[in-house]
Design an enzyme around this catalytic site. Sequence first.
Site, PDB file in Angstrom:
ATOM      1  N   CYS C 114     -19.427 -25.322  34.757  1.00 15.17           N
ATOM      2  CA  CYS C 114     -19.209 -23.878  34.811  1.00 15.17           C
ATOM      3  C   CYS C 114     -18.114 -23.508  33.822  1.00 15.17           C
ATOM      4  O   CYS C 114     -16.999 -24.015  33.926  1.00 15.17           O
ATOM      5  CB  CYS C 114     -18.793 -23.488  36.227  1.00 15.17           C
ATOM      6  SG  CYS C 114     -18.101 -21.821  36.297  1.00 15.17           S
ATOM      7  N   GLU C 149     -22.155 -28.097  20.677  1.00 13.54           N
ATOM      8  CA  GLU C 149     -23.278 -27.191  20.933  1.00 13.54           C
ATOM      9  C   GLU C 149     -23.117 -26.373  22.209  1.00 13.54           C
ATOM     10  O   GLU C 149     -23.917 -26.475  23.143  1.00 13.54           O
ATOM     11  CB  GLU C 149     -24.591 -27.990  20.954  1.00 13.54           C
ATOM     12  CG  GLU C 149     -24.866 -28.681  19.621  1.00 13.54           C
ATOM     13  CD  GLU C 149     -26.189 -29.442  19.581  1.00 13.54           C
ATOM     14  OE1 GLU C 149     -26.779 -29.661  20.639  1.00 13.54           O
ATOM     15  OE2 GLU C 149     -26.604 -29.800  18.464  1.00 13.54           O
ATOM     16  N   CYS C 156     -22.467 -18.873  39.045  1.00 14.54           N
ATOM     17  CA  CYS C 156     -21.837 -19.228  40.320  1.00 14.54           C
ATOM     18  C   CYS C 156     -20.864 -18.151  40.772  1.00 14.54           C
ATOM     19  O   CYS C 156     -20.633 -17.151  40.088  1.00 14.54           O
ATOM     20  CB  CYS C 156     -21.134 -20.582  40.182  1.00 14.54           C
ATOM     21  SG  CYS C 156     -19.569 -20.502  39.274  1.00 14.54           S
ATOM     22  N   GLU C 311     -24.846 -31.398  11.647  1.00 18.00           N
ATOM     23  CA  GLU C 311     -25.896 -32.339  12.041  1.00 18.00           C
ATOM     24  C   GLU C 311     -27.213 -31.958  11.389  1.00 18.00           C
ATOM     25  O   GLU C 311     -27.569 -30.784  11.317  1.00 18.00           O
ATOM     26  CB  GLU C 311     -26.141 -32.337  13.567  1.00 18.00           C
ATOM     27  CG  GLU C 311     -24.986 -32.819  14.403  1.00 18.00           C
ATOM     28  CD  GLU C 311     -25.341 -32.877  15.892  1.00 18.00           C
ATOM     29  OE1 GLU C 311     -26.554 -32.888  16.215  1.00 18.00           O
ATOM     30  OE2 GLU C 311     -24.416 -32.904  16.709  1.00 18.00           O
ATOM     31  N   TRP C 319     -37.167 -34.750  20.485  1.00 17.22           N
ATOM     32  CA  TRP C 319     -37.275 -33.823  21.618  1.00 17.22           C
ATOM     33  C   TRP C 319     -38.268 -32.695  21.366  1.00 17.22           C
ATOM     34  O   TRP C 319     -38.455 -31.831  22.213  1.00 17.22           O
ATOM     35  CB  TRP C 319     -35.899 -33.243  21.948  1.00 17.22           C
ATOM     36  CG  TRP C 319     -35.163 -32.775  20.735  1.00 17.22           C
ATOM     37  CD1 TRP C 319     -34.217 -33.480  20.047  1.00 17.22           C
ATOM     38  CD2 TRP C 319     -35.328 -31.539  20.054  1.00 17.22           C
ATOM     39  NE1 TRP C 319     -33.776 -32.746  18.969  1.00 17.22           N
ATOM     40  CE2 TRP C 319     -34.434 -31.558  18.952  1.00 17.22           C
ATOM     41  CE3 TRP C 319     -36.119 -30.417  20.249  1.00 17.22           C
ATOM     42  CZ2 TRP C 319     -34.325 -30.495  18.059  1.00 17.22           C
ATOM     43  CZ3 TRP C 319     -36.025 -29.367  19.356  1.00 17.22           C
ATOM     44  CH2 TRP C 319     -35.134 -29.414  18.277  1.00 17.22           C
ATOM     45  N   GLU C 359     -32.188 -39.991  23.715  1.00 18.36           N
ATOM     46  CA  GLU C 359     -32.273 -39.770  22.267  1.00 18.36           C
ATOM     47  C   GLU C 359     -32.624 -41.033  21.503  1.00 18.36           C
ATOM     48  O   GLU C 359     -32.456 -41.097  20.286  1.00 18.36           O
ATOM     49  CB  GLU C 359     -30.957 -39.162  21.752  1.00 18.36           C
ATOM     50  CG  GLU C 359     -30.798 -37.709  22.206  1.00 18.36           C
ATOM     51  CD  GLU C 359     -29.518 -37.055  21.714  1.00 18.36           C
ATOM     52  OE1 GLU C 359     -28.622 -37.776  21.240  1.00 18.36           O
ATOM     53  OE2 GLU C 359     -29.425 -35.828  21.818  1.00 18.36           O
ATOM     54  N   TYR C 361     -35.306 -42.257  20.505  1.00 19.07           N
ATOM     55  CA  TYR C 361     -36.330 -42.164  19.461  1.00 19.07           C
ATOM     56  C   TYR C 361     -36.012 -41.110  18.412  1.00 19.07           C
ATOM     57  O   TYR C 361     -36.863 -40.753  17.599  1.00 19.07           O
ATOM     58  CB  TYR C 361     -37.724 -41.964  20.082  1.00 19.07           C
ATOM     59  CG  TYR C 361     -38.025 -43.116  21.021  1.00 19.07           C
ATOM     60  CD1 TYR C 361     -37.920 -44.432  20.578  1.00 19.07           C
ATOM     61  CD2 TYR C 361     -38.320 -42.894  22.354  1.00 19.07           C
ATOM     62  CE1 TYR C 361     -38.113 -45.497  21.436  1.00 19.07           C
ATOM     63  CE2 TYR C 361     -38.531 -43.959  23.219  1.00 19.07           C
ATOM     64  CZ  TYR C 361     -38.421 -45.254  22.753  1.00 19.07           C
ATOM     65  OH  TYR C 361     -38.601 -46.315  23.601  1.00 19.07           O
TER      66      TYR C 361
END
Lengths: 681, 681, 681
Positions: C114, C149, C156, C311, C319, C359, C361
């Site tokens: 949170c 990221e 909440c 990156e 993904w 991750e 692959y």
Amino acid sequence: MLTKVNKILFGADYYPEQWSEDVWKEDIRLMKIYGVNTVILSVFAWVKIQPNEDEYNFEWLDYFFDLLHRNDMYVILATPTAAQPAWMSRKYPDILPVDIQGHQRKHGGRLNYCPNSSTYRRLSGNIANVMAERYGNHPSLIMWHIHNEYGNYCYCDQCAEAFRSWLKNKYGSLEKLNQSWNTLFWSHTFSQWEEIEVPSHLNEILPGALNDRDGTNFQGMAIDYKRFMSHSLLECYENEMDQVKKFSPNIPVTTNIWDVSNRLDLFKWGCSMDLASWDNYPSNLDHYTSISFKHDVIRGLKQGNPFLLMEQTPNQQNWQHYNALKRPGVMRLLSYQTMAHGADGLLYFQFRQSIGACEKYHAAMVPHAGHENTRIGKEMIQMSQELVQLGDRILEARSTTKVAILMDWSIWWGVEYSSGPSVDLKYSEQLQHYYRALNENNIGVDLISIHDDFSKYDMVIGPVLYMCGEMLSERIKTFVTEGGTFMTTFFSGIVDDRDIVTLGGYPGNLKDILGVWVEETDALFPDMTNEVMIDSKGPLQGTYECHLICDIMHCTTASVVGTYGKDYYKGTPAITENKVGLGKAIYIGTELSEELLRKLVLQYCGEKGIEPLAPYQKDIEIVQREKSGKRFTFIMNHGDEDKLVELPIGVFADMLRDQTVEGAISLTAKDVLILEQVIEN
Amino acid sequence: MLTKVNKILFGADYYPEQWSEDVWKEDIRLMKIYGVNTVILSVFAWVKIQPNEDEYNFEWLDYFFDLLHRNDMYVILATPTAAQPAWMSRKYPDILPVDIQGHQRKHGGRLNYCPNSSTYRRLSGNIANVMAERYGNHPSLIMWHIHNEYGNYCYCDQCAEAFRSWLKNKYGSLEKLNQSWNTLFWSHTFSQWEEIEVPSHLNEILPGALNDRDGTNFQGMAIDYKRFMSHSLLECYENEMDQVKKFSPNIPVTTNIWDVSNRLDLFKWGCSMDLASWDNYPSNLDHYTSISFKHDVIRGLKQGNPFLLMEQTPNQQNWQHYNALKRPGVMRLLSYQTMAHGADGLLYFQFRQSIGACEKYHAAMVPHAGHENTRIGKEMIQMSQELVQLGDRILEARSTTKVAILMDWSIWWGVEYSSGPSVDLKYSEQLQHYYRALNENNIGVDLISIHDDFSKYDMVIGPVLYMCGEMLSERIKTFVTEGGTFMTTFFSGIVDDRDIVTLGGYPGNLKDILGVWVEETDALFPDMTNEVMIDSKGPLQGTYECHLICDIMHCTTASVVGTYGKDYYKGTPAITENKVGLGKAIYIGTELSEELLRKLVLQYCGEKGIEPLAPYQKDIEIVQREKSGKRFTFIMNHGDEDKLVELPIGVFADMLRDQTVEGAISLTAKDVLILEQVIEN
Amino acid sequence: MLTKVNKILFGADYYPEQWSEDVWKEDIRLMKIYGVNTVILSVFAWVKIQPNEDEYNFEWLDYFFDLLHRNDMYVILATPTAAQPAWMSRKYPDILPVDIQGHQRKHGGRLNYCPNSSTYRRLSGNIANVMAERYGNHPSLIMWHIHNEYGNYCYCDQCAEAFRSWLKNKYGSLEKLNQSWNTLFWSHTFSQWEEIEVPSHLNEILPGALNDRDGTNFQGMAIDYKRFMSHSLLECYENEMDQVKKFSPNIPVTTNIWDVSNRLDLFKWGCSMDLASWDNYPSNLDHYTSISFKHDVIRGLKQGNPFLLMEQTPNQQNWQHYNALKRPGVMRLLSYQTMAHGADGLLYFQFRQSIGACEKYHAAMVPHAGHENTRIGKEMIQMSQELVQLGDRILEARSTTKVAILMDWSIWWGVEYSSGPSVDLKYSEQLQHYYRALNENNIGVDLISIHDDFSKYDMVIGPVLYMCGEMLSERIKTFVTEGGTFMTTFFSGIVDDRDIVTLGGYPGNLKDILGVWVEETDALFPDMTNEVMIDSKGPLQGTYECHLICDIMHCTTASVVGTYGKDYYKGTPAITENKVGLGKAIYIGTELSEELLRKLVLQYCGEKGIEPLAPYQKDIEIVQREKSGKRFTFIMNHGDEDKLVELPIGVFADMLRDQTVEGAISLTAKDVLILEQVIEN
């Protein structure tokens, strides 16, 4: 019914609480320009009227009521109970509902309360009482509009408790309940009432289940929950209605039905409404017959009495995926279509367009531009002027058709929850398939309950008459024996009203009347079709595609009208006809093509002397209402092209243009003719 | 195995608790007409047998047991533990499971309990005990049917606790667990066992995630949870099995497997079943080879021992989206297909069709019409008469193929949870792709575990042999060195059984055996294809489409069989062959077209002297079983057209018709030939 | 900015904590072979660094830091706060978030905290502090990489409380808040701050709602929640930034932005970053202009300062649904495209490929094979060698375009939450539609905030400028009056920044500048189109398809450029042009075809003397940066075919090959030219 009023109601929802007094004055001016004679007030004004439990704020409403009165406009007054104030949700959290996924909801949105919350009942009854005491005898008040678009379900513990009480009352004993729901299946016998849970996703849908529909473990239970929810909401309505009746017993009470949906058993609701009203929000992609169908359902709720269109939009909606504009003339066309099917009043949502929140891009009579000099403004003004021209001539006129289609909400629920034969078998679509065949043939239709009187009709059609207990089958038998034509389809007569199968072969109690026995029911994959072949010479002769379901059946006493053209049951009966007493019973074992169904109903209507007002013409709808020796014929061109329309036989007065017409007449795309004619005896 | 029985079992599930005694008598009469010799009882009768915790009600079951006995019918007795009574869920709420979304479920449906609930274990063990004590030595009892269609997962706190214990037992230390799951990735190292949560959607799927599959954060953990859930359910099964074995050690015990799914590690289950049994519910759209595949998986669970078909439907199902009828002959065809692949018994669900709740539109031997004079009735009667004709001749006959396909549930889970290379890469589909090539070539296949003995076979195929530790690769190496032909594909040898990558280049431990190194793996978009080109003269020569995955590889010791025809890797190897010792290892880097794969397996089978029973003929399946010097050949026409079928070489006795056949024979659509032949040495 | 560095950064993420020291040494060797000069460390190392609250473990990181230093490599050091350790979630459950469905989540995954948890703020601030104290002055350290990221939302109770505080601060009074959100609609007036709930699915989406998008009851509230969430996460970032600035005030701080998404108001984030950086993960199916668009957005966050690509993947991702390989040359092409648009550093994810978890692959510089002798290895080495060749020549060079597109996150949210006119109206797609027209014309574009200085530009385009308060419209008016060309579209000027409609007609405050009044807005169904007809002689002449939205409008002072070709508004204006002061304002009422839009922007750019670097050539992108009197031109062939490319006018030095070029040059598919040229004055 509307004793104070002798004109067609024309007006809109208005929310003075959302605007300043400056705007009020401008809006009264605009209402007069638009020809508004009726305004709906306070639909969502609960927090404005009652900012906390002990305080009321009516000054603004008093003022606006009087402002309308001074300007000769009627008021339809809404109880504001479709959206409770935030203070109420916080003070009384038992009001907040649990959704079908089992989640306790938080405050927000509308229709966000538990219908079995005693707190909600108390507070909604109270506000109705207070408003009725204050305004029940106001000279402008012509109608009560309870709440707004009921249909919110709940799955909370309060509902579970109330459901159990409702079940105790219905079944008397757990033994009878267990039998009715066939609970010995899957070891589900209940030994204590407290063991019964409401059918939410927490016990109905297993994640990853092949059949991902809810309500499909114990259909009898799921159908009962629908009945109970419809009943709970009706209790909410009646709770408020009782309050307003105390103060204004002669002011009619209604609620605006949201669509013809499967959430409420509308025939039961019809009994508690003084007149029926609903909200019509078609998409531009809807076929006109689906709109006509809904109007006729609503008319059927009060056995053909005129109804009210409480809402339609002057132009685009905002909540569809693609909110296309209503093309020029369409607002007028849809308005007259509404009247053609029995409405005596046309209200629009809303008068002035919202400036914020989720409906701000929904059209209104007065758009964000703020003036009447728009295409829609001109259309609205033309509309109101034409209504003035029509005066009270059509008021209270009624349909006089001899054809009825049976509709029943328990059947809707039963078919919807049925696990098998096909997920594409939808009750409402099947009803509309038959309705469309008649409507396109320009033959009037009444949509009636299975409890209504059949003897008024020469032809009664019960598509997918899935639930058919002995009482209903007896009534159908009497109807046929005495000369009526009865038509039904696949997936009829399967169960009684507990959703328990009638043994001995399909279609159960209807087997003898129809003279057939259905051995098997094939469900076609979506890309598969079969054919119906009709050999007998005459208009039906030919080969037609059929879809969805193919019943494989044996004639016992029936004769064959059409046979299948393909598959291993090629040559076996697809359509049969059985003579019983003075009448006939027709069974249709598959979903016919539109063309064949249109020909078929035309033929059977013809046998009973029921003639179309004019032959089928694509996109042309012709509908009649009658009153005091006069017949009013509405001719509508729903297409995008001008048409030369063949009129019914006779000479007619054109009520909107100073002319008489006969034979055939050219009708522009989207245009309407309203013709008056003296009925010759 | 079934020592009391020397005929093919033929019968159905029956629920006497759902019917009155009148119906029982009628049903005994009908069972005799249908030729039923075996009845499955009490599958969901828990609440009937035990209406509350302290009361049992067996009179009805005693009576019905004896009624069957008097009528010379066998009983397969089910423990009723697949659906607990409502009183139990209410008294012991710890029985209710938590679903993968993290929702505590309420009572309702079936398979709705937590497999790690100690209360459920106690009460299900108890009911098994009580029933075994009462009926374990009844002369009619021939088999125990534990529970029904296990497969229900749970994600509750009890399961979390049990999962941690299971992990402690498996890994010994957190250090080893952290290594195995590679938890240093994303800072996931566990420092206390209590920190480990079960992989439900509450920690796996983030709303809005691009890849919306569960189990994809830590595949090692997710695979372990699958292993643990399969194990937990197997413990439930064994818990009941232990009870019934106490009283009837010689009565075989089974459970009816629901489909060949990824929810249970069926090879582990096979070890605890005396004989394998399953429920076969294909769609009309399924290709016949996919059904044969599943039969052969089930046969593999007990290393080729005959199995039992515990359920199939006589006609339509109710829970598919489109519940089409079984066409004439299909019930018989599917029944013989089952026998052809190794079944010695055919049971149907169910004898008499339900009258209420969610399975009421599922077909039964006795439909709602209530009599046997139906198409299906006639087909059932013919079926049972033919089985009598076959007698015990085929019982215990076995497959003797020299070709095996490797199957492994941890691989299934690993491939399913793999994030990359392609969401369309499905383990089961790839297995079936290879199975189909053999099945259509009329070459028998055994589906075997990676732990089974390879030396019985001349050819072993391991499609997508994703997990391949050193032990497995050593066994494959031995198999090849000693002369076997081994074939595998892309996405093989990637990881060990922890789902940890084997470093040094793909296909990991299989690299030397295959003589290739895969540098890159391309995933094709759904509308993309590549080509495989085979230049060498012979039956394989040509250009064929390929799909899904293209491995880009280098031959180290292998020779090239086929190359890619397009893209930047045009001309590089797509299929390779490596000679190792006396044998051969083939690597297939892409998803081949059906045609090429059929040719390819035929060629490599041929090299090992494995000949098809007859050449490939579309829709024609030919399968053999052998026993005591006799060979039984099943020839089935799954198509919609009559075919002239080329028979295997030899002269055969037609076991159902009084004739001998040889050469070629005309076989009607959906018809079956069963041929007997003495094996010549 | 990066004062220590005078070369293009080239390197990768590396996770020494996941590997043994043996591997470290091998990897240093490989880094040198690859030409790596910069390594990103400790992105997810929280549990490694702080195995419990009272213990730190830095030895490994100290060692690795020094190892890199000894080998002349820079370090970008990440705070590891994007994934908290399991011990932390267990000890402080208030850290765990509630998702939009209202579910309390459990430990697992990343970005699973949170943002308003005070515990998370304390502990993430602490780890940043401890790391900055230890490494803030390390000679290798060149940059701080806070977290990873950002973008995780929470719903909440802590967030609800913080939201209310944020609202109090923003609005001062409930009265103002009620007005701003128009809460009188649907009786939603708040009388206590505590009544305000966060807009999760528990109060926003009713199961079965026709419009299934969240945030659509009270858009003002939903937009505020987006602003608040972006702000909460930015507070998390600044909380850590403040810590590292204490110890290393001169080391620049950034965070790697995940995509150009609607989760963060990136312009606000830009203010708190010393330099912008982001992660670029296109699909093979993305058009090159969509990637260029994102680079230019990121460049815009710091008003054109060079940014960093933190990156990108050397080869496939893992993904996506279909993780296709990057074709040969594409890694290089995408890298230079990044530089062309303003990057001074190229980092890759990651150096060595994972062995386990989700991750594994995903491609890396060093694949599972473990060596550099791969296609990708060769491409990486070539890349780094070319960068050495380029040296510092391009560093700090900037775009000098005269064209800007306006971008605004509140508009994005407002359009996304808008109920109507069309679900297919997506803000980002519309921006990219205009961006593409310019990019394909080889005209540079700056993406700027509505608060940025317009006077630097000759042309400003604001597609779907939905929110346009008076301040913005005044700034636009000034821009136009002083000679600028302003272009905008349908659904502009509709509301102010509260999402309250500007009354008086669309496009609201822009009406006078544009000289049009939009009466109605038609939403086209997906399979419908209209046409734009342009009669005037010249390059625009012709008839072009248009889509999505058709505004029906009236010119007040504008002249007509194009008209609709179909429907009832055929012949009415579709594109208009209005002269205001020295400038021009263009209104485009519909979604134009790519072809027409390309021609249109070319024409209006041409009027302002903005010339394309070269004419439109399919798949060819030409972009420039300038510095100290030199111009650097990047010419890229994104297509699959070699092309003869027309160069900009002039003689150029080819920076990678020893040649000068002019006129036209043949460019291989996927190849890049980087040309240097002295700017002549």
